[in-house]
Design a protein around this motif. Structure first.
Motif, PDB file in Angstrom:
ATOM      1  N   LEU A  18      -7.770 -16.516  -2.019  1.00  0.00           N
ATOM      2  CA  LEU A  18      -7.480 -15.564  -3.090  1.00  0.00           C
ATOM      3  C   LEU A  18      -8.404 -14.350  -2.962  1.00  0.00           C
ATOM      4  O   LEU A  18      -9.620 -14.501  -2.956  1.00  0.00           O
ATOM      5  N   ALA A  19      -7.809 -13.178  -2.865  1.00  0.00           N
ATOM      6  CA  ALA A  19      -8.592 -11.953  -2.711  1.00  0.00           C
ATOM      7  C   ALA A  19      -8.944 -11.386  -4.084  1.00  0.00           C
ATOM      8  O   ALA A  19      -8.075 -11.276  -4.946  1.00  0.00           O
ATOM      9  N   ASN A  20     -10.211 -11.029  -4.281  1.00  0.00           N
ATOM     10  CA  ASN A  20     -10.587 -10.402  -5.550  1.00  0.00           C
ATOM     11  C   ASN A  20     -10.523  -8.878  -5.471  1.00  0.00           C
ATOM     12  O   ASN A  20     -10.662  -8.187  -6.464  1.00  0.00           O
ATOM     13  N   ARG A  21     -10.327  -8.358  -4.259  1.00  0.00           N
ATOM     14  CA  ARG A  21     -10.083  -6.934  -4.044  1.00  0.00           C
ATOM     15  C   ARG A  21      -9.087  -6.800  -2.898  1.00  0.00           C
ATOM     16  O   ARG A  21      -9.112  -7.592  -1.953  1.00  0.00           O
ATOM     17  N   ILE A  22      -8.225  -5.794  -2.978  1.00  0.00           N
ATOM     18  CA  ILE A  22      -7.279  -5.543  -1.895  1.00  0.00           C
ATOM     19  C   ILE A  22      -7.862  -4.436  -1.031  1.00  0.00           C
ATOM     20  O   ILE A  22      -7.892  -3.264  -1.411  1.00  0.00           O
ATOM     21  N   ILE A  23      -8.355  -4.821   0.137  1.00  0.00           N
ATOM     22  CA  ILE A  23      -8.922  -3.867   1.091  1.00  0.00           C
ATOM     23  C   ILE A  23      -8.173  -4.031   2.404  1.00  0.00           C
ATOM     24  O   ILE A  23      -8.051  -5.141   2.925  1.00  0.00           O
ATOM     25  N   LEU A  50      -9.734   0.641  -0.165  1.00  0.00           N
ATOM     26  CA  LEU A  50      -9.578  -0.193  -1.353  1.00  0.00           C
ATOM     27  C   LEU A  50      -8.346   0.289  -2.108  1.00  0.00           C
ATOM     28  O   LEU A  50      -8.220   1.480  -2.404  1.00  0.00           O
ATOM     29  N   TRP A  51      -7.403  -0.614  -2.428  1.00  0.00           N
ATOM     30  CA  TRP A  51      -6.232  -0.284  -3.235  1.00  0.00           C
ATOM     31  C   TRP A  51      -6.631  -0.471  -4.696  1.00  0.00           C
ATOM     32  O   TRP A  51      -6.981  -1.575  -5.113  1.00  0.00           O
ATOM     33  N   ASP A  52      -6.585   0.612  -5.467  1.00  0.00           N
ATOM     34  CA  ASP A  52      -7.139   0.592  -6.821  1.00  0.00           C
ATOM     35  C   ASP A  52      -6.125   1.154  -7.816  1.00  0.00           C
ATOM     36  O   ASP A  52      -5.951   2.368  -7.916  1.00  0.00           O
ATOM     37  N   THR A  53      -5.481   0.260  -8.590  1.00  0.00           N
ATOM     38  CA  THR A  53      -4.497   0.710  -9.590  1.00  0.00           C
ATOM     39  C   THR A  53      -5.178   1.385 -10.778  1.00  0.00           C
ATOM     40  O   THR A  53      -4.507   1.984 -11.607  1.00  0.00           O
ATOM     41  N   GLY A  54      -6.500   1.314 -10.848  1.00  0.00           N
ATOM     42  CA  GLY A  54      -7.225   1.995 -11.916  1.00  0.00           C
ATOM     43  C   GLY A  54      -7.641   3.415 -11.539  1.00  0.00           C
ATOM     44  O   GLY A  54      -8.168   4.146 -12.366  1.00  0.00           O
ATOM     45  N   ALA A  55      -7.389   3.798 -10.285  1.00  0.00           N
ATOM     46  CA  ALA A  55      -7.732   5.151  -9.831  1.00  0.00           C
ATOM     47  C   ALA A  55      -6.494   6.036  -9.948  1.00  0.00           C
ATOM     48  O   ALA A  55      -5.450   5.726  -9.380  1.00  0.00           O
ATOM     49  N   THR A  56      -6.626   7.141 -10.675  1.00  0.00           N
ATOM     50  CA  THR A  56      -5.495   8.048 -10.848  1.00  0.00           C
ATOM     51  C   THR A  56      -5.063   8.653  -9.524  1.00  0.00           C
ATOM     52  O   THR A  56      -3.873   8.781  -9.251  1.00  0.00           O
ATOM     53  N   LYS A  57      -6.034   9.021  -8.697  1.00  0.00           N
ATOM     54  CA  LYS A  57      -5.703   9.637  -7.413  1.00  0.00           C
ATOM     55  C   LYS A  57      -6.508   8.992  -6.305  1.00  0.00           C
ATOM     56  O   LYS A  57      -7.474   8.260  -6.555  1.00  0.00           O
ATOM     57  N   SER A  58      -6.120   9.297  -5.081  1.00  0.00           N
ATOM     58  CA  SER A  58      -6.793   8.727  -3.921  1.00  0.00           C
ATOM     59  C   SER A  58      -8.075   9.491  -3.615  1.00  0.00           C
ATOM     60  O   SER A  58      -8.200  10.681  -3.922  1.00  0.00           O
ATOM     61  N   LEU A  59      -9.022   8.790  -3.004  1.00  0.00           N
ATOM     62  CA  LEU A  59     -10.352   9.323  -2.756  1.00  0.00           C
ATOM     63  C   LEU A  59     -10.807   8.976  -1.349  1.00  0.00           C
ATOM     64  O   LEU A  59     -10.307   8.017  -0.748  1.00  0.00           O
ATOM     65  N   ILE A  60     -11.769   9.746  -0.853  1.00  0.00           N
ATOM     66  CA  ILE A  60     -12.502   9.355   0.350  1.00  0.00           C
ATOM     67  C   ILE A  60     -13.981   9.462   0.021  1.00  0.00           C
ATOM     68  O   ILE A  60     -14.381  10.243  -0.846  1.00  0.00           O
ATOM     69  N   CYS A 141      -1.212 -12.204  -0.799  1.00  0.00           N
ATOM     70  CA  CYS A 141      -0.401 -11.384   0.099  1.00  0.00           C
ATOM     71  C   CYS A 141      -0.051 -10.102  -0.649  1.00  0.00           C
ATOM     72  O   CYS A 141       0.499 -10.145  -1.745  1.00  0.00           O
ATOM     73  N   MET A 142      -0.382  -8.956  -0.052  1.00  0.00           N
ATOM     74  CA  MET A 142      -0.042  -7.655  -0.623  1.00  0.00           C
ATOM     75  C   MET A 142       1.038  -7.021   0.245  1.00  0.00           C
ATOM     76  O   MET A 142       0.940  -7.036   1.477  1.00  0.00           O
ATOM     77  N   THR A 143       2.063  -6.473  -0.396  1.00  0.00           N
ATOM     78  CA  THR A 143       3.094  -5.768   0.358  1.00  0.00           C
ATOM     79  C   THR A 143       3.420  -4.453  -0.338  1.00  0.00           C
ATOM     80  O   THR A 143       3.361  -4.355  -1.565  1.00  0.00           O
ATOM     81  N   PHE A 144       3.702  -3.436   0.467  1.00  0.00           N
ATOM     82  CA  PHE A 144       3.954  -2.080  -0.046  1.00  0.00           C
ATOM     83  C   PHE A 144       5.026  -1.448   0.815  1.00  0.00           C
ATOM     84  O   PHE A 144       5.009  -1.587   2.044  1.00  0.00           O
ATOM     85  N   ARG A 145       5.987  -0.778   0.170  1.00  0.00           N
ATOM     86  CA  ARG A 145       6.971  -0.007   0.921  1.00  0.00           C
ATOM     87  C   ARG A 145       7.047   1.397   0.338  1.00  0.00           C
ATOM     88  O   ARG A 145       6.848   1.599  -0.862  1.00  0.00           O
ATOM     89  N   PHE A 146       7.322   2.352   1.227  1.00  0.00           N
ATOM     90  CA  PHE A 146       7.317   3.761   0.852  1.00  0.00           C
ATOM     91  C   PHE A 146       8.475   4.456   1.552  1.00  0.00           C
ATOM     92  O   PHE A 146       8.646   4.296   2.750  1.00  0.00           O
ATOM     93  N   PRO A 147       9.319   5.194   0.835  1.00  0.00           N
ATOM     94  CA  PRO A 147       9.290   5.403  -0.613  1.00  0.00           C
ATOM     95  C   PRO A 147       9.868   4.205  -1.366  1.00  0.00           C
ATOM     96  O   PRO A 147      10.331   3.243  -0.753  1.00  0.00           O
ATOM     97  N   SER A 148       9.879   4.300  -2.697  1.00  0.00           N
ATOM     98  CA  SER A 148      10.414   3.225  -3.529  1.00  0.00           C
ATOM     99  C   SER A 148      11.906   3.054  -3.267  1.00  0.00           C
ATOM    100  O   SER A 148      12.635   4.036  -3.116  1.00  0.00           O
ATOM    101  N   ILE A 149      12.362   1.816  -3.194  1.00  0.00           N
ATOM    102  CA  ILE A 149      13.777   1.529  -2.920  1.00  0.00           C
ATOM    103  C   ILE A 149      14.487   0.988  -4.151  1.00  0.00           C
ATOM    104  O   ILE A 149      15.542   1.459  -4.541  1.00  0.00           O
ATOM    105  N   ASN A 150      13.931  -0.036  -4.778  1.00  0.00           N
ATOM    106  CA  ASN A 150      14.533  -0.570  -6.004  1.00  0.00           C
ATOM    107  C   ASN A 150      13.471  -1.311  -6.812  1.00  0.00           C
ATOM    108  O   ASN A 150      12.351  -1.497  -6.360  1.00  0.00           O
ATOM    109  N   THR A 151      13.873  -1.728  -8.003  1.00  0.00           N
ATOM    110  CA  THR A 151      12.939  -2.371  -8.912  1.00  0.00           C
ATOM    111  C   THR A 151      12.704  -3.825  -8.516  1.00  0.00           C
ATOM    112  O   THR A 151      13.643  -4.554  -8.212  1.00  0.00           O
TER     113      THR A 151
END
Length: 197
Positions: A18-23, A50-60, A141-151
């Motif tokens: 179990l991951a406590n952070r998604i990196i 780090l994937w952060d749903t609490g961050a409004t925008k992306s950072l470096i 397991c984290m999965t992401f697709r871009f752009p959004s396809i369906n709900t």
């Protein structure tokens, strides 16, 4: 307009336990037009993100910006736990795992972490696609697709599984009854009742 079911890029990252952070891995480039890539090619800066749903925008991080010799394209005021401060903005291209490329990302500079990541994927990118985290069998397991396809709708999925094989004129398995006390037929049961599992 909904995108074509085949018109997307995707990445999946599996973790041990179990991951406590998604990196995840990330490749960062100074911004360029993907239709007209520079020649000779610009080398990627490889880091972790780090994937952060609490961050409004992306950072470096500042160290990432310095290592890449990036030029600031302006400043912004960043709010953080210690108050707020002006930080530099940069324009970059991100390549997520499986070469999911997102170009022209306006990122702000953040303070360096303990060295575990050089970028943060914020909601400006996450909301461009479909994002899901599962933890089946104690493995994240984290999965992401871009752009959004369906709900992605886990309630609808649970409903399909729960009511699979129930005929439309059969008594509704939800147990709902009409005013006379007769079982309501499956086709007449309210969606709200069906959705409550």
């Amino acid at each position: 307009m909904r995108n074509s079911p085949t018109d997307f890029r995707a990445c999946t990252v599996k973790f041990n336990g179990l991951a406590n952070r998604i990196i995840t891995d990330i490749k960062i480039f100074p911004a360029f037009d993907p239709e007209q890539p520079p020649s000779p090619p610009i080398p990627a800066y490889e880091s972790k993100a780090l994937w952060d749903t609490g961050a409004t925008k992306s950072l470096i991080t500042g160290s990432t910006a310095r290592a890449m010799s990036l030029y600031s394209v302006g400043t912004t005021i960043m709010k953080h736990a210690g108050g707020s401060s002006p930080v530099n903005n940069y324009l970059v291209n991100f390549f997520l795992p499986n070469n999911v490329g997102i170009s022209g990302v306006l990122v702000s500079e953040c303070q360096d972490d303990t060295g575990s990541f050089g970028a943060i994927i914020g909601m400006d990118i996450i909301t461009k696609g479909d994002f899901s985290i599962t933890n089946v069998g104690g493995e994240t397991c984290m999965t992401f697709r871009f752009p959004s396809i369906n709900t992605i709708d886990y309630v609808a999925e649970a409903r399909r599984l729960k009511y699979a094989g129930v005929g439309r004129n059969a008594p509704c398995p939800c147990g709902k009854k009409d005013a006379s006390g007769k079982a309501v037929k499956f086709k007449n049961a309210s969606l709200f009742t069906i959705a409550v599992l």
